[in-house]
Design a protein around this motif. Structure first.
Motif, PDB file in Angstrom:
ATOM      1  N   ASN A  46      -7.540  -3.168  -9.401  1.00  0.00           N
ATOM      2  CA  ASN A  46      -6.769  -4.005  -8.242  1.00  0.00           C
ATOM      3  C   ASN A  46      -5.590  -3.838  -8.072  1.00  0.00           C
ATOM      4  O   ASN A  46      -5.077  -4.595  -8.440  1.00  0.00           O
ATOM      5  N   ALA A  67      -3.835  -4.620  -5.945  1.00  0.00           N
ATOM      6  CA  ALA A  67      -3.344  -5.393  -4.727  1.00  0.00           C
ATOM      7  C   ALA A  67      -2.327  -6.892  -5.499  1.00  0.00           C
ATOM      8  O   ALA A  67      -2.004  -6.876  -4.937  1.00  0.00           O
ATOM      9  N   ILE A 114       1.384  -7.302  -5.334  1.00  0.00           N
ATOM     10  CA  ILE A 114       1.607  -7.871  -3.522  1.00  0.00           C
ATOM     11  C   ILE A 114       0.714  -9.388  -3.513  1.00  0.00           C
ATOM     12  O   ILE A 114       1.312  -9.885  -3.030  1.00  0.00           O
ATOM     13  N   THR A 132      -7.932  -1.345  -2.329  1.00  0.00           N
ATOM     14  CA  THR A 132      -7.351  -2.109  -2.884  1.00  0.00           C
ATOM     15  C   THR A 132      -6.340  -1.450  -2.373  1.00  0.00           C
ATOM     16  O   THR A 132      -5.084  -2.525  -2.355  1.00  0.00           O
ATOM     17  N   PHE A 133      -6.217  -0.367  -2.249  1.00  0.00           N
ATOM     18  CA  PHE A 133      -4.806  -0.111  -1.677  1.00  0.00           C
ATOM     19  C   PHE A 133      -4.784  -0.756   0.159  1.00  0.00           C
ATOM     20  O   PHE A 133      -3.479  -0.813   0.672  1.00  0.00           O
ATOM     21  N   THR A 179      -3.854  -4.271  -0.418  1.00  0.00           N
ATOM     22  CA  THR A 179      -2.068  -3.944  -0.318  1.00  0.00           C
ATOM     23  C   THR A 179      -1.247  -4.338   1.396  1.00  0.00           C
ATOM     24  O   THR A 179      -0.611  -4.689   1.008  1.00  0.00           O
ATOM     25  N   TYR A 180      -1.477  -2.804   1.417  1.00  0.00           N
ATOM     26  CA  TYR A 180      -0.775  -2.481   3.035  1.00  0.00           C
ATOM     27  C   TYR A 180      -1.085  -3.474   3.993  1.00  0.00           C
ATOM     28  O   TYR A 180      -0.020  -3.942   4.393  1.00  0.00           O
ATOM     29  N   GLU A 197       7.748  -5.995  -5.344  1.00  0.00           N
ATOM     30  CA  GLU A 197       6.438  -5.368  -5.336  1.00  0.00           C
ATOM     31  C   GLU A 197       6.309  -3.790  -6.653  1.00  0.00           C
ATOM     32  O   GLU A 197       5.566  -4.195  -7.310  1.00  0.00           O
TER      33      GLU A 197
END
Lengths: 324, 358
Positions: free
Chosen positions: A52, A54, A57, A122-123, A126-127, A248
């Motif tokens: 993960n 994320a 974040i 999961t990227f 994040t975004y 982050e």
């Protein structure tokens, strides 16, 4: 040159033990915080095999949610401890909603996909969280509501080894809370029904399904637990510096901690975090000037790399068994 | 109806093992080439050339490099931007040290420096696998970026800490520096990218590519079949880093014109990884599609509110772009986890049987 590398730093350590203790303490404290972020990773990786990205974040997002709720309350004239704890509850609620959304929207459709696809997903999370968080809360750094949450401030100076060692109270609190949380998680994993189900899922998804454990439910629980860990981490980091998206970057530091401890091991995350934290601070303080400073940015990764060459599964990771 | 291989008989082995066995594919490729070499420079605006096409081609080259490592050999790397930086700094040092040598030679040579560094950081790949390797390559990323900041020799002790591209010419035409027109730069980039894509295509379709794919699918089984893992993996690291290094050199010399170390930070690594995964792992055309989507989509989203006349603040647009790109990544992964290249394949398959679906 060799003297500078191999002898001089140790001479310095012996000559000024108070400085050494101070550096060690700072290393331990940042280690605890790295460990907390790594813990969130490990929880999710154990239960769903998702790496993960994320998590970092999520730390920022949960802290921002908490501060945001509190700011809203105080603008209505409702502030103080009660408001802070209500905000805390609401932030936890938001993390629960996030966990459910992630499970429903992202994980469930991708359930049989290879790991790298889930990693990429999961990227995406994040975004989305960065964009959403910036739009809702704005990009400027915010003050963590440490006092309202009964977190101590100031520092304790201890006279020892012929010098003063100054310990921030918030750091002590962070260490205590982190230990409590780890004990709590360990108990949760070992003693409760859901904890057993979690461990079953970690062992084998199919076997867990066949004995009637609902994967979807477990995933929500795990992501929620990781969200709570993120919230606590966010509070602690936020109390030391401000709450902003700069946090982050710190999350990337949790990656070497993870590989050092092993992706699947909770104690590994803790020990790895402490090793990385201490190693990084010692390296920066005693060897950094030789290389022109700033080596903190990559030292952790190199430490992890060296460890990995000896134990490819990390210190506490499950032994990697490969079959044809 | 229009797209099928009926009646196209192969009469020798060369025709049978062609990369594009179907005539229509070859025509399609030729049309794309004509558009790329003639139509775009002729009719494209300066903005299209300098801000869309050049970055797109350079990022595609980087994505091909990363795809060789991740898609073909199965070694996850997050250090791409570091290797691109090595190429950029090597090209800069070489071209300032020996200004009389053709710049194109140095841009291609810089790839070898990146390849060397890539091999060094690829050494742990024999013992470390999967996500553990990804973190190991992060060490390369952060260490190299630190070098770009701290080692003043690399940027010729420039007080700003950035590298500025000197003006260089190719056959008397300015191709780098402030004098170069976008059209000239575009042609150089296009030429390099086309040639290197062709070479990459030959590598991955040949023995070496098959070796890599065997390693990717299961490295122990590949070893049992007589593939030597260390040379295979290191070769993948070397070729991949070579491509990334050239892409990095092109990026600084023909796109940005000047670069700070932060141009090669971890965000670029992630961006390239997106391109590879969204485009399709183990597919060259996927690298181009991924680069197109990830690079052009944000440009499009940023331009959208202005063209619609919506009063949205620039910062909000930036955040919305994040939000939308993130959501689209998830969307594409759910719709087609094997990337745009697979979608393209499905489309071709559908076209083959159209209009009679049997």
């Amino acid at each position: 040159m060799l003297y500078n590398i191999f002898i001089d730093p140790f001479v310095q350590m012996v000559q000024m033990p108070d400085l050494l203790v101070q550096t060690l303490w700072e290393g331990l404290v940042s280690g605890v915080l790295y460990a907390l972020i790594a813990l969130g990773f490990v929880l999710i990786f154990k239960a769903s095999g998702v790496f993960n990205f994320a998590q970092g974040i999520m730390v920022v997002f949960s802290a921002l949610t908490l501060v945001g709720f509190y700011a809203k309350f105080s603008s209505w004239g409702f502030s103080g401890h009660a408001a802070a704890f209500l905000a805390l509850l609401l932030a936890a609620g938001v993390m629960l909603v996030l966990a459910m959304l992630v499970e429903r929207v992202v994980l469930r459709p991708l359930v049989t996909q290879p790991d790298i696809i889930l990693f990429m997903a999961t990227f995406g999370i994040t975004y989305v969280l960065i964009g959403f968080g910036e739009i809702v809360f704005g990009g400027d750094p915010k003050q963590m509501i440490a006092n309202e949450l009964f977190l101590p401030s100031g520092s304790v100076d201890i006279e020892m080894l012929g010098g003063l060692v100054s310990l921030q109270k918030i750091d002590i609190a962070a260490a205590v809370i982190a230990s409590l949380m780890i004990v709590g998680l360990a108990l949760f994993f070992q003693k409760t029904r859901i904890g057993r189900a979690l461990r079953a899922v970690a062992d084998s998804h199919k076997a867990a399904l066949s004995v009637g454990i609902s994967l979807n439910q477990i995933w929500v629980i795990v992501w929620f637990a990781a969200g709570l860990v993120a919230l606590v981490t966010g509070i602690m980091w936020g109390a030391r510096s401000d709450v902003s998206f700069a946090l982050e970057i710190v999350a990337l530091k949790a990656l070497p901690v993870l590989v050092l401890g092993g992706f699947t091991s909770v104690p590994g995350a803790i020990v790895g975090g402490l090793i990385i934290g201490v190693g990084e601070k010692l390296g920066e303080f005693y060897w950094g000037p030789l290389l022109g400073g700033g080596i903190e940015s990559w030292l952790a990764y190199v430490i992890a790399l060296v460890f990995l060459l000896y134990r490819p599964q990390g210190l506490f990771g499950d032994k990697i068994i490969e079959r044809i | 109806m229009f797209y099928r291989e009926t009646g196209q008989f192969k009469q020798n082995y060369a025709a049978d093992s062609a990369v594009f066995p179907i005539l229509q594919d070859r025509y399609g490729l030729a049309i794309i080439m004509v558009i790329a070499f003639v139509a775009i420079p002729m009719f494209g605006s300066e903005f299209l050339l300098a801000s869309v096409m050049i970055p797109f081609l350079i990022l595609s080259l980087g994505a091909i490099g990363l795809n060789i490592l991740v898609g073909y050999t199965g070694l996850l790397s997050l250090g791409t931007a570091g290797f691109m930086g090595v190429g950029a700094y090597a090209a800069y040092k070489l071209s300032t040290m020996f200004p009389q040598v053709n710049i194109l030679v140095w841009i291609l040579c810089s790839g070898f420096f990146a390849a060397g560094i890539g091999v060094i950081f690829g050494l742990p790949s024999l013992r470390i696998k999967g996500f553990y390797l990804a973190v190991a390559t992060l060490a390369a990323q952060f260490f190299l970026q630190w070098c770009f900041v701290r080692v003043a020799w690399l940027y010729n002790y420039n007080p700003s800490g950035a590298i500025e591209v000197p003006g260089r010419t190719l056959f008397g035409i300015a191709i780098t520096g402030p004098m170069a027109t976008p059209v000239n730069r575009y042609y150089v980039v296009l030429g390099v990218v086309v040639v290197m894509t062709l070479i990459a295509s030959n590598i991955v379709h040949g023995r070496i590519g098959r070796t890599w794919m065997a390693v990717r699918d299961m490295d122990i089984a590949a070893q049992l079949m007589g593939i030597r893992l260390l040379p295979a993996k290191l070769l993948a690291f070397a070729v991949s880093s070579f491509y990334c290094g050239v892409a990095g050199a092109l990026m600084v010399f023909l796109w940005l014109g000047a670069a700070e170390p932060s141009a090669f930070d971890i965000k670029l690594s992630f961006l390239l990884l997106f391109m590879v995964i969204i485009g399709g792992l183990g597919s060259l055309i996927g690298s181009f599609m991924g680069a197109a989507l990830i690079h052009i989509l944000p440009i499009f989203i940023r331009a959208l509110p202005e063209s619609l006349g919506l009063p949205v603040a620039a910062a909000t647009v930036e955040h919305l772009t994040y939000l939308i790109v993130g959501a689209l990544i998830i969307f594409f992964l759910i719709v087609e986890p094997h990337g745009l290249a697979r979608l393209w394949q499905i489309t071709k398959q559908k076209l083959r049987v159209w209009p009679f679906p049997y």
